[in-house]
Scaffold this motif. Structure first.
Motif, short mmCIF file in Angstrom:
data_model
loop_
_atom_site.label_atom_id
_atom_site.label_comp_id
_atom_site.label_asym_id
_atom_site.label_seq_id
_atom_site.Cartn_x
_atom_site.Cartn_y
_atom_site.Cartn_z
N ASP A 52 17.98 -5.38 -14.90
CA ASP A 52 17.36 -4.24 -15.33
C ASP A 52 15.93 -3.96 -15.45
OD1 ASP A 52 19.56 -2.94 -16.11
OD2 ASP A 52 19.63 -3.10 -18.20
N SER A 53 15.33 -5.27 -14.85
CA SER A 53 13.86 -5.37 -14.68
C SER A 53 13.40 -4.49 -13.42
CB SER A 53 13.35 -6.61 -14.35
OG SER A 53 13.88 -7.26 -13.18
N MET A 54 14.39 -3.91 -12.61
CA MET A 54 14.29 -3.02 -11.66
C MET A 54 13.73 -1.87 -12.26
SD MET A 54 17.94 -1.90 -10.25
CE MET A 54 18.97 -0.40 -11.42
N LEU A 55 14.04 -1.42 -13.08
CA LEU A 55 13.69 -0.06 -14.12
C LEU A 55 12.19 -0.19 -13.92
CD1 LEU A 55 16.49 0.24 -16.80
CD2 LEU A 55 16.70 1.11 -14.42
N GLU A 56 11.31 -1.06 -13.95
CA GLU A 56 10.08 -1.17 -13.89
C GLU A 56 9.50 -0.39 -12.57
OE1 GLU A 56 8.82 -4.94 -14.71
OE2 GLU A 56 9.46 -4.87 -16.82
N ASN A 57 10.34 -0.49 -11.64
CA ASN A 57 9.81 -0.09 -10.22
C ASN A 57 10.74 1.24 -10.03
OD1 ASN A 57 7.88 -2.25 -9.71
ND2 ASN A 57 9.67 -3.48 -9.11
N TYR A 59 0.87 -1.19 0.00
CA TYR A 59 -0.02 0.25 -0.06
C TYR A 59 1.02 1.19 -0.06
CZ TYR A 59 -3.52 -3.32 1.58
OH TYR A 59 -4.51 -4.56 1.59
N SER A 60 2.30 1.09 0.12
CA SER A 60 2.95 2.37 0.21
C SER A 60 2.97 3.13 -1.09
CB SER A 60 4.34 1.90 0.43
OG SER A 60 4.57 1.16 1.95
N SER A 61 3.34 4.41 -0.77
CA SER A 61 3.49 5.37 -1.91
C SER A 61 4.95 5.25 -2.47
CB SER A 61 3.23 6.78 -1.32
OG SER A 61 4.33 7.18 -0.29
N ASP A 62 5.26 5.61 -3.36
CA ASP A 62 6.57 5.45 -4.23
C ASP A 62 7.71 6.28 -3.29
OD1 ASP A 62 5.41 4.24 -6.09
OD2 ASP A 62 5.49 5.93 -7.64
N ALA A 63 7.38 7.29 -2.65
CA ALA A 63 8.26 8.03 -1.63
C ALA A 63 8.50 7.09 -0.40
CB ALA A 63 7.60 9.25 -1.28
N ARG A 64 7.38 6.34 0.03
CA ARG A 64 7.69 5.43 1.37
C ARG A 64 8.44 4.40 0.76
NH1 ARG A 64 5.09 1.34 4.10
NH2 ARG A 64 5.23 1.48 6.41
N ALA A 65 7.99 3.87 -0.31
CA ALA A 65 8.71 2.48 -0.76
C ALA A 65 10.41 2.78 -0.99
CB ALA A 65 8.10 2.06 -1.98
#
Length: 745
Positions: free
Chosen positions: A243-248, A213-219
């Protein structure tokens, strides 16, 4: 009777004329007892008593918390200590809240990423505390390597690499999951078929509460916080992601930011390329720690009126550089240049750019003013002046012949060999590693004389039977050979700088000599003149090149149809065709009896295709063998034991000092050796007594060699404990002193 001091003051009159005073109303017993005095003087009210008790309790809790934090922070060099309790008792997983955060409505289809509450890690401490002592996590230099997974897709890409690295047991492998998915870690491993016995990695759940449920800033803050905890407990030497980390975006920003601040090398595996990078699972933590350190320059000398270099340039452009830093290109063009080559160089964009990248150009072009017949000395000088390392530790050069065609996997092999043989924490301190000058990508078919067939050693010739037992079907073995290679060779920066020093002194001595000595030439004239100088240098220093095992496919193929004779040997006067004719212009080496062949007949094996991963193309399942286990060949192809090589080199160096260096060696003395230079092989008029030192016994020689090893280890950031086996064999007082001074003991 009204009792109570405050009440009486508030209700009774205070007028003096009334004839009564307030204190007349105080009740005094006829006979005072000790208890009554105590009760009267120090009467505590109930509210004050409760406040005092609460204050004492609060003070106790604050003091206890402060002392506990102080002990955790300072007990072990600023690292948290591990209490002697079961982590499961202190960090009970069922305490983690479940469901959505308070006040957040959960839709049926999607979960909103809006929660910005406090971050708590309920599962991370348990596994970190279990792993810290097993892996020496509190030590700044250790064998810990971290794989960071940002999603289920990332986990499926990295888990094969995690298990493969765990199987080789060179590192303590840690895998941390940072994803948003609400799936238990055990379930994730079960889905990917992870067997705890066959895949003995240490797994960590780095997700905080309410991660889904976290916002991008909290994540992103959670990723940074989890990496901080992991670093405090484990001090990983490198972090590996895909490189799949770029999706997050939150994960990519967080992991890049934190690893940069902590000084942890971040290795990014290109998407869906994990199998192509399986070779990194064979590297130890010391090598991975220097992932971004080595820089490689490619050096190419183009002969006049030759278009053969176009095939080489095409193979360089077509090679795989994803996930790696491409090399810089240094090209020397002749005065008479083929038009197609000129056009190709002008249109060349290097390094390869993705999209609209404005990366700096990595192409250096030099062009000669005129082509004329040069002497062997001039050709060697011009060649070595094309490159000089910016750092003797991190700068290296890959020499390529214009007739070469490279495998798409060539640069993977170059990176692999550099990290393994120059930066390994536990494999770079033996004598064979110190004497390794570089790595050849080509296996010649002939010896240096250009006539005798080279017979490569087999696995049975190795100095250990381990590989013969593990890989009985592998017929050939890599080997160390005291011979230069001009076709495709990676030269280490420190050895190239030392060769530069050797040629400088060699040329000065030859030119200043009134009666220069022309020595017999051992290298065929089909190879350039600088190879003869390099052979002298290698023989005097006992240096070797690592040559590959014989196989059906090669890292590089040298084509024959567009071969050009080296310029310094291309033209011969009538007198030079006679045997043992003195060289023109007092050249340092006698010319051969016959001119070199216009076209050699070397085998041309196919190159390793880009579809084959490197670890499957190399022998021994892609494991680069330790150098001290490899066969050792002299320049003439004979196999010798490593112990004899140093004695042979010492005898040759003494002969070279007398015949070429012009030295008269005093009895009981020898030339002072300066690390990284070769001036000790020559004597000049400005030499003084300080250039000569007394001979010392063998134990002190070994002690000084070990001292240099330890100095090199500290300069490279390698653990001194890696040198304990060698240091413990020292018996002299000097050697023991070295051990104490460096703190190894």
């Amino acid at each position: 009777m009204i009792r109570g001091h405050m009440l009486s003051k508030a209700m009774l009159p205070r007028d003096e004329e009334l004839g009564k005073k307030d204190d007349d109303h105080r009740y005094l017993p006829a006979r005072r007892s000790g208890w009554s005095i105590w009760n009267h003087t120090f009467r505590w009210r109930r509210r004050r008593l409760l406040l005092v008790v609460a204050g004492l309790f609060l003070g106790y809790m604050v003091w206890n918390s402060f002392i506990g934090q102080r002990e955790v922070a300072l007990d072990f060099m600023g690292n948290p200590i591990v209490p002697a309790v079961d982590p499961a008792d202190a960090y009970n997983e069922p305490l983690e809240p479940t469901g959505p955060p308070p006040g957040i409505h959960v839709p049926r289809e999607t979960r909103p990423h809006t929660f910005d509450g406090q971050i708590r890690f309920y599962r991370l401490a348990r596994t970190l505390r279990k792993a810290v002592h097993r892996t020496d996590g509190y030590d700044r230099t250790n064998r810990n390597v971290l794989f960071a997974m940002s999603s289920l897709k990332s986990a499926s890409n990295l888990i094969p690499m995690i298990c493969e690295m765990s199987k080789w047991s060179r590192n303590h492998v840690h895998a941390a999951f940072f994803g948003r998915e609400d799936i238990p870690l055990d379930t994730l491993l079960k889905i990917n078929g992870v067997d705890g016995v066959k895949c003995p990695a240490m797994w960590h759940d780095a997700r905080p509460d309410y991660m889904e449920y976290s916002s991008d800033a909290r994540a992103q803050s959670a990723v940074i916080g989890a990496l901080s905890h992991i670093h405090s407990f484990l001090h990983p030497q490198a972090a590996i992601v895909d490189d799949s980390m770029l999706e997050n975006d939150y994960f990519a920003r967080g992991v890049r930011n934190k690893t940069d601040k902590l000084g942890i090398p971040l290795i990014e595996i290109p998407e869906s390329k994990w199998e192509d990078f399986m070779w990194i699972t064979r590297l130890d933590a010391g090598s991975l720690r220097h992932w971004h350190s080595p820089a490689v320059d490619i050096m190419i000398q183009v002969p006049p009126d030759s278009s053969s270099v176009l095939r080489l340039m095409q193979s360089i452009k077509a090679a795989d550089y994803k996930g790696l830093t491409p090399p810089r290109l240094i090209i020397e063009l002749p005065a008479q240049l083929d038009e197609s080559v000129k056009r190709h160089v002008e249109e060349l964009k290097w390094p390869p750019r993705d999209g609209h990248s404005q990366a700096e150009s990595g192409l250096v072009v030099r062009r000669r003013i005129a082509n004329h017949r040069s002497t062997q000395e001039d050709a060697a000088i011009r060649f070595l002046e094309l490159f000089y390392p910016t750092s003797t530790v991190n700068s290296h050069v890959l020499l390529l012949s214009p007739q070469a065609q490279l495998s798409p996997r060539y640069f993977h092999f170059v990176k692999y060999a550099l990290l393994e043989y120059k930066f390994s924490a536990f494999g770079t301190h033996d004598e064979a590693s110190r004497n390794l000058m570089g790595v050849s990508l080509e296996l010649p078919s002939l010896l240096l004389d250009g006539k005798t067939t080279l017979t490569p050693p087999g696995v049975k010739d190795m100095l250990t039977d381990r590989y013969e037992k593990l890989y009985p079907k592998t017929p050939s073995s890599p080997f160390l050979w005291q011979a230069p290679n001009s076709h495709a060779t990676l030269f280490f920066g420190d050895k190239w700088a030392e060769l530069h020093s050797f040629l400088s002194s060699r040329v000065i001595k030859h030119q200043s000599s009134t009666k220069p000595v022309s020595r017999a030439k051992l290298v065929s004239e089909s190879l350039p003149a600088w190879t003869e100088y390099m052979l002298e240098f290698m023989r005097a220093r006992s240096y070797t090149l690592l040559y590959p095992a014989k196989s059906a496919e090669a890292m590089v193929t040298i084509h024959n149809e567009l071969y050009h004779v080296p310029e310094e040997y291309a033209v011969r006067s009538p007198d030079e065709t006679k045997p043992n004719t003195p060289p023109q212009a007092d050249e340092p080496f006698l010319r051969g009896d016959t001119p070199p062949q216009q076209r050699p007949n070397n085998p041309e094996p196919p190159v390793i295709p880009g579809s084959k991963p490197l670890h499957l193309a190399l022998p021994f399942e892609g494991d680069l063998p330790e150098l001290q286990h490899l066969p050792h060949l002299l320049y003439d192809g004979s196999i010798i034991t490593p112990g004899k090589a140093s004695n042979i080199a010492q005898n040759y160096a003494t002969t070279l000092q007398k015949e070429v260096g012009g030295c008269t060696i005093p009895k009981g003395k020898h030339r002072k050796v300066v690390h990284g230079e070769a001036r000790d092989l020559f004597c000049f008029e400005d030499d003084d007594e300080g250039d000569w030192v007394d001979d010392i016994n063998d134990e002190l020689v070994k002690a000084r060699a070990r001292e240099q090893l330890l100095v090199d280890a500290e300069s490279k950031g390698l653990p001194l404990t890696a040198f304990l086996p060698e240091v413990e064999t020292a018996t002299s007082t000097r050697a023991r002193k070295v051990v104490v001074q460096t703190g190894v003991a």
